[in-house]
Design a protein around this motif. Structure first.
Motif, PDB file in Angstrom:
ATOM      1  N   VAL A  90       0.895  -1.032  -0.155  1.00 24.44           N
ATOM      2  CA  VAL A  90       0.076  -0.117   0.067  1.00 24.44           C
ATOM      3  C   VAL A  90       0.934   1.192   0.146  1.00 24.44           C
ATOM      4  O   VAL A  90       0.635   2.324  -0.819  1.00 24.44           O
ATOM      5  N   THR A  91       1.724   1.289   0.687  1.00 25.76           N
ATOM      6  CA  THR A  91       2.835   2.404   1.136  1.00 25.76           C
ATOM      7  C   THR A  91       3.474   2.588  -0.338  1.00 25.76           C
ATOM      8  O   THR A  91       3.751   3.660  -0.764  1.00 25.76           O
ATOM      9  N   ARG A  92       3.925   1.588  -1.232  1.00 31.84           N
ATOM     10  CA  ARG A  92       4.687   1.752  -2.198  1.00 31.84           C
ATOM     11  C   ARG A  92       3.851   2.106  -3.497  1.00 31.84           C
ATOM     12  O   ARG A  92       4.448   2.919  -4.200  1.00 31.84           O
ATOM     13  N   HIS A  93       2.727   2.098  -3.206  1.00 32.28           N
ATOM     14  CA  HIS A  93       1.616   2.599  -4.200  1.00 32.28           C
ATOM     15  C   HIS A  93       1.145   4.168  -3.880  1.00 32.28           C
ATOM     16  O   HIS A  93       0.114   4.440  -4.361  1.00 32.28           O
ATOM     17  N   GLY A  94       1.699   4.927  -2.785  1.00 34.12           N
ATOM     18  CA  GLY A  94       1.229   6.031  -2.475  1.00 34.12           C
ATOM     19  C   GLY A  94       0.260   6.229  -1.590  1.00 34.12           C
ATOM     20  O   GLY A  94      -0.146   7.243  -1.160  1.00 34.12           O
ATOM     21  N   GLY A  95      -0.049   5.032  -0.787  1.00 31.14           N
ATOM     22  CA  GLY A  95      -1.125   5.204   0.270  1.00 31.14           C
ATOM     23  C   GLY A  95      -0.482   5.148   1.715  1.00 31.14           C
ATOM     24  O   GLY A  95       0.915   5.002   1.577  1.00 31.14           O
ATOM     25  N   VAL A  96      -0.948   5.572   2.808  1.00 28.22           N
ATOM     26  CA  VAL A  96      -0.559   5.616   4.129  1.00 28.22           C
ATOM     27  C   VAL A  96      -1.437   4.539   4.889  1.00 28.22           C
ATOM     28  O   VAL A  96      -2.552   4.556   4.869  1.00 28.22           O
ATOM     29  N   VAL A  97      -0.823   3.706   5.787  1.00 26.65           N
ATOM     30  CA  VAL A  97      -1.309   2.779   6.632  1.00 26.65           C
ATOM     31  C   VAL A  97      -1.085   3.214   7.873  1.00 26.65           C
ATOM     32  O   VAL A  97      -0.148   3.718   8.523  1.00 26.65           O
ATOM     33  N   HIS A  98      -2.336   3.043   8.857  1.00 22.74           N
ATOM     34  CA  HIS A  98      -2.388   3.372  10.303  1.00 22.74           C
ATOM     35  C   HIS A  98      -2.810   2.062  10.818  1.00 22.74           C
ATOM     36  O   HIS A  98      -3.717   1.480  10.386  1.00 22.74           O
ATOM     37  N   THR A 228      -0.468  -7.433  -3.553  1.00 23.44           N
ATOM     38  CA  THR A 228      -0.245  -6.250  -4.344  1.00 23.44           C
ATOM     39  C   THR A 228      -0.671  -4.945  -3.854  1.00 23.44           C
ATOM     40  O   THR A 228      -0.576  -3.911  -4.208  1.00 23.44           O
ATOM     41  N   GLY A 229      -1.144  -4.808  -2.574  1.00 26.89           N
ATOM     42  CA  GLY A 229      -1.944  -3.735  -1.941  1.00 26.89           C
ATOM     43  C   GLY A 229      -2.988  -3.429  -2.302  1.00 26.89           C
ATOM     44  O   GLY A 229      -3.486  -1.992  -2.149  1.00 26.89           O
ATOM     45  N   THR A 230      -3.855  -3.957  -2.915  1.00 18.18           N
ATOM     46  CA  THR A 230      -5.088  -3.693  -3.564  1.00 18.18           C
ATOM     47  C   THR A 230      -6.349  -4.106  -2.373  1.00 18.18           C
ATOM     48  O   THR A 230      -6.322  -5.146  -1.760  1.00 18.18           O
ATOM     49  N   LEU A 231      -7.146  -2.985  -2.459  1.00 18.49           N
ATOM     50  CA  LEU A 231      -8.273  -3.176  -1.551  1.00 18.49           C
ATOM     51  C   LEU A 231      -9.594  -3.324  -2.474  1.00 18.49           C
ATOM     52  O   LEU A 231      -9.440  -2.697  -3.592  1.00 18.49           O
ATOM     53  N   ALA A 232     -10.708  -4.238  -1.927  1.00 21.83           N
ATOM     54  CA  ALA A 232     -11.625  -4.468  -2.694  1.00 21.83           C
ATOM     55  C   ALA A 232     -12.955  -4.329  -2.066  1.00 21.83           C
ATOM     56  O   ALA A 232     -12.934  -4.761  -0.835  1.00 21.83           O
ATOM     57  N   VAL A 233     -13.818  -3.591  -2.599  1.00 21.22           N
ATOM     58  CA  VAL A 233     -15.268  -3.327  -2.237  1.00 21.22           C
ATOM     59  C   VAL A 233     -16.385  -3.983  -2.892  1.00 21.22           C
ATOM     60  O   VAL A 233     -16.172  -3.714  -3.990  1.00 21.22           O
ATOM     61  N   VAL A 234     -17.264  -4.887  -2.516  1.00 22.63           N
ATOM     62  CA  VAL A 234     -18.265  -5.412  -3.475  1.00 22.63           C
ATOM     63  C   VAL A 234     -19.614  -4.908  -2.744  1.00 22.63           C
ATOM     64  O   VAL A 234     -19.892  -4.692  -1.637  1.00 22.63           O
ATOM     65  N   GLU A 235     -20.211  -4.296  -3.732  1.00 26.80           N
ATOM     66  CA  GLU A 235     -21.712  -3.759  -3.385  1.00 26.80           C
ATOM     67  C   GLU A 235     -22.806  -3.833  -4.532  1.00 26.80           C
ATOM     68  O   GLU A 235     -22.294  -4.158  -5.710  1.00 26.80           O
ATOM     69  N   SER A 236     -23.974  -3.617  -4.472  1.00 23.57           N
ATOM     70  CA  SER A 236     -24.815  -3.916  -5.250  1.00 23.57           C
ATOM     71  C   SER A 236     -25.645  -2.650  -5.987  1.00 23.57           C
ATOM     72  O   SER A 236     -26.586  -2.764  -6.962  1.00 23.57           O
ATOM     73  N   GLU A 237     -25.277  -1.427  -5.688  1.00 21.23           N
ATOM     74  CA  GLU A 237     -26.063  -0.464  -5.999  1.00 21.23           C
ATOM     75  C   GLU A 237     -25.116   0.593  -6.787  1.00 21.23           C
ATOM     76  O   GLU A 237     -25.852   1.633  -7.396  1.00 21.23           O
ATOM     77  N   GLY A 238     -23.692   0.567  -6.708  1.00 20.53           N
ATOM     78  CA  GLY A 238     -22.928   1.782  -7.586  1.00 20.53           C
ATOM     79  C   GLY A 238     -22.513   2.909  -6.469  1.00 20.53           C
ATOM     80  O   GLY A 238     -21.863   3.596  -7.068  1.00 20.53           O
ATOM     81  N   MET A 288     -12.166  -2.123  -6.873  1.00 24.46           N
ATOM     82  CA  MET A 288     -10.665  -2.239  -6.488  1.00 24.46           C
ATOM     83  C   MET A 288      -9.693  -1.205  -6.781  1.00 24.46           C
ATOM     84  O   MET A 288      -9.836  -0.494  -7.807  1.00 24.46           O
ATOM     85  N   TRP A 289      -8.927  -0.724  -5.832  1.00 22.24           N
ATOM     86  CA  TRP A 289      -8.091   0.376  -6.013  1.00 22.24           C
ATOM     87  C   TRP A 289      -6.723  -0.193  -5.199  1.00 22.24           C
ATOM     88  O   TRP A 289      -6.798  -0.885  -4.119  1.00 22.24           O
ATOM     89  N   THR A 290      -5.598   0.423  -5.928  1.00 23.79           N
ATOM     90  CA  THR A 290      -4.336   0.061  -5.191  1.00 23.79           C
ATOM     91  C   THR A 290      -3.490   1.488  -5.354  1.00 23.79           C
ATOM     92  O   THR A 290      -3.111   2.115  -6.214  1.00 23.79           O
ATOM     93  N   GLY A 291      -3.419   1.845  -3.882  1.00 23.43           N
ATOM     94  CA  GLY A 291      -2.805   3.454  -3.799  1.00 23.43           C
ATOM     95  C   GLY A 291      -3.327   4.604  -4.456  1.00 23.43           C
ATOM     96  O   GLY A 291      -4.583   4.800  -4.584  1.00 23.43           O
ATOM     97  N   VAL A 292      -2.368   5.566  -4.802  1.00 23.11           N
ATOM     98  CA  VAL A 292      -3.049   6.410  -5.561  1.00 23.11           C
ATOM     99  C   VAL A 292      -2.391   6.654  -7.044  1.00 23.11           C
ATOM    100  O   VAL A 292      -1.248   6.359  -7.264  1.00 23.11           O
ATOM    101  N   HIS A 293      -3.231   7.072  -7.917  1.00 23.06           N
ATOM    102  CA  HIS A 293      -3.005   7.454  -9.308  1.00 23.06           C
ATOM    103  C   HIS A 293      -3.360   9.007  -9.727  1.00 23.06           C
ATOM    104  O   HIS A 293      -4.275   9.246  -9.781  1.00 23.06           O
ATOM    105  N   ALA A 294      -2.092   9.430 -10.268  1.00 23.73           N
ATOM    106  CA  ALA A 294      -2.271  10.918 -10.717  1.00 23.73           C
ATOM    107  C   ALA A 294      -3.393  11.245 -11.784  1.00 23.73           C
ATOM    108  O   ALA A 294      -3.347  10.637 -12.674  1.00 23.73           O
TER     109      ALA A 294
END
Length: 499
Positions: A90-98, A228-238, A288-294
């Motif tokens: 996560v840190t490698r892709h620009g995120g911050v972990v607490h 990979t440092g990827t986070l995933a959320v599944v939902e049904s409404e958008g 799914m998202w992995t860190g920060v993308h400019a």
């Protein structure tokens, strides 16, 4: 052991799960709410039927369950190293972990991050972890408004209520009740009927303004991929996708048990979770998202890894299996106790069979009067929850394990009332004559049965039983009497003796 692992793992958390009344009292109150029982019963039966059809068409369902269970067991065996791998990526892709030891620390971290942006309102993706720590209430006390964007969560929030189901938080509300909530809490919503489309469009209009103005979003995470440092959320409404892409800052609160080793492991869970939760072949919206993308999505990402009692649970060789839970709610929909009492009776954001385990595990039981002390007993132990669990958590066995711990703690080594009652029952049942006499004496119970042919109150010490359970009215003719009358040469007489 690294400093991260040493200062975080193994630190017990203090939960913020709700509920003041123990389950027996809350359940009795819920049983008198006929409207709630109709709402919950209709919804769970519908979900249960659809899920059975979705599972039946999957030929390798049991193999998928075994695979999901194996992955989760591997996670629990290697949790410290997987969490550190997740942090690195996560840190490698620009995120911050607490790292948050408990609810108070997690709430403080999130509040400070929001304040740093200057925002006074945030949009939220449905998250059991943030409900567990009471984040919305904490933010409100700090002058920050948190807007739930999941439709069912929004209904509960506007009603000033709290969720009663893991998947369908407003399962205890019907369409007419929702219409009244929207009329009262959504100024400018216009004329509303109880048609689902009309209600959904009113909520969409209300939320669209929130999405477009929000600078900060708060989410949970169904999975965090260590590889990979990827986070995933599944939902049904958008709604989740709107929260995860539009705001400038994204804060994700994730229980530490949600980590999985490899990206390919998602293949298993993306088949198990939709079928078990919404009875669909695949999830409608998977983000799914992995860190920060400019220039694409949030430009600031924070991941809060939440312990809050989980490492204490990890130390229990039997109870730790509950940490495999993927929050699908399948166990709730097959549980006869949940169907009759609803979610609020459990006094926790985690209701049903799995909630009867997680709530006392995460908070710990602080004495016999703790409302969570009764939860391991709030189940029929019929086994339907294990059959439905997509990752094969043996919920009945864990409940029995927690019951034994509670009984041992309560009696402090001395014989309990239950012990004495069982010894008395064994003495009666050891003799045909004594057992037959007990049957005859029990017949007097017909005199105190209610109009529905059930006994709901007995004097002490039998009141310890009827405080949580009803007794059926004794039959006019016992089996022994019937047998003696219909088989005079083959059986025993009504006293228990051979003729």
């Amino acid at each position: 052991m690294t400093s991260v692992r040493r200062t975080f793992l193994g630190t017990p958390g203090i939960g913020n799960l709700r509920g003041d009344d123990p389950f027996p009292i809350a359940a009795r109150r819920a049983l008198n709410d006929t409207q709630m029982r109709r709402n919950v019963g209709h919804a769970t039966r519908s979900i249960r039927t659809k899920r059975a059809a979705a599972v039946q068409e999957c030929r390798d369902w049991e193999e998928l369950r075994l695979a999901g269970s194996a992955i989760k067991r591997d996670v629990l065996a290697r949790l410290p190293e997987l969490l550190e791998e997740l942090e690195r990526n996560v840190t490698r892709h620009g995120g911050v972990v607490h790292w948050a030891r408990d609810a108070n620390e997690a709430n403080r971290i999130v509040t400070d991050l929001i304040r740093a942006t200057g925002a006074r309102e945030v949009v939220k993706v449905k998250s059991m972890a943030t409900q567990e720590i009471g984040l919305n209430e904490h933010l409100a006390a700090e002058g920050i408004s948190a807007v739930e964007t999941d439709l069912a969560e929004l209904i509960v929030q506007l009603a000033g209520d709290w969720p009663s189901h893991i998947l369908v938080p407003a399962i205890h509300k019907n369409r007419s009740e929702i219409r009244e909530i929207f009329r009262r809490e959504m100024p400018g919503a216009g004329e509303l009927t109880d048609d689902p489309y009309v209600l959904a469009m009113a909520a969409r209009t209300h939320l669209r303004r929130k999405f477009l103005s929000a600078r900060v979003a708060v989410s949970g995470a169904n999975f965090g991929v260590a590889e990979t440092g990827t986070l995933a959320v599944v939902e049904s409404e958008g709604n989740g996708r709107m929260c995860l892409t539009l705001p400038q800052t994204l804060i994700t609160v994730m229980g530490i048990e949600k980590v999985i080793p490899r990206f390919v492991d998602l293949e298993v869970f993306m088949q198990l979770l939709p079928r078990s939760s919404t009875a669909e072949r695949m999830n409608p919206y998977t983000s799914m998202w992995t860190g920060v993308h400019a220039g694409d999505g949030p430009q600031e990402f924070h991941l809060v890894l939440l312990d809050n009692g989980r490492t204490r649970v990890l130390a229990d060789p039997v109870g730790r299996a509950a940490l495999q839970c993927i929050r699908c709610s399948a166990c709730l929909n097959v549980c006869p106790v949940y169907e009759r009492t609803g979610g609020h009776a459990y006094g926790s954001v985690y209701p049903g069979p799995i909630g009867a385990i997680l709530s006392p595990q995460l908070t710990g039981i602080r004495g016999h009067d703790d409302p969570n002390a009764a939860l391991p007993f709030a189940s029929s132990l019929c086994g339907a929850c294990f059959d439905a669990c997509p990752v094969r958590i043996d919920i009945p066995s864990i409940l029995v394990h927690l019951r034994a711990e509670e009984v041992d703690a309560e009696r402090g080594g001395l014989p309990s009332g239950q012990d004495l009652a069982m010894k008395a029952a064994a003495w009666v049942m050891a003799s045909p004559r004594r057992f037959a006499a007990a049957e005859r004496a029990a017949g007097a119970g017909r005199l105190i049965a209610d109009s529905d042919h059930r006994i709901t109150a007995l004097p002490w010490p039998a009141s310890k039983w009827t405080a949580t359970r009803d007794l059926p009215e004794p039959p006019r003719e016992t089996f022994r009497k019937w047998w003696a009358r219909t088989h005079p040469l083959a059986g025993t007489d009504e006293r228990g003796d051979r003729p």
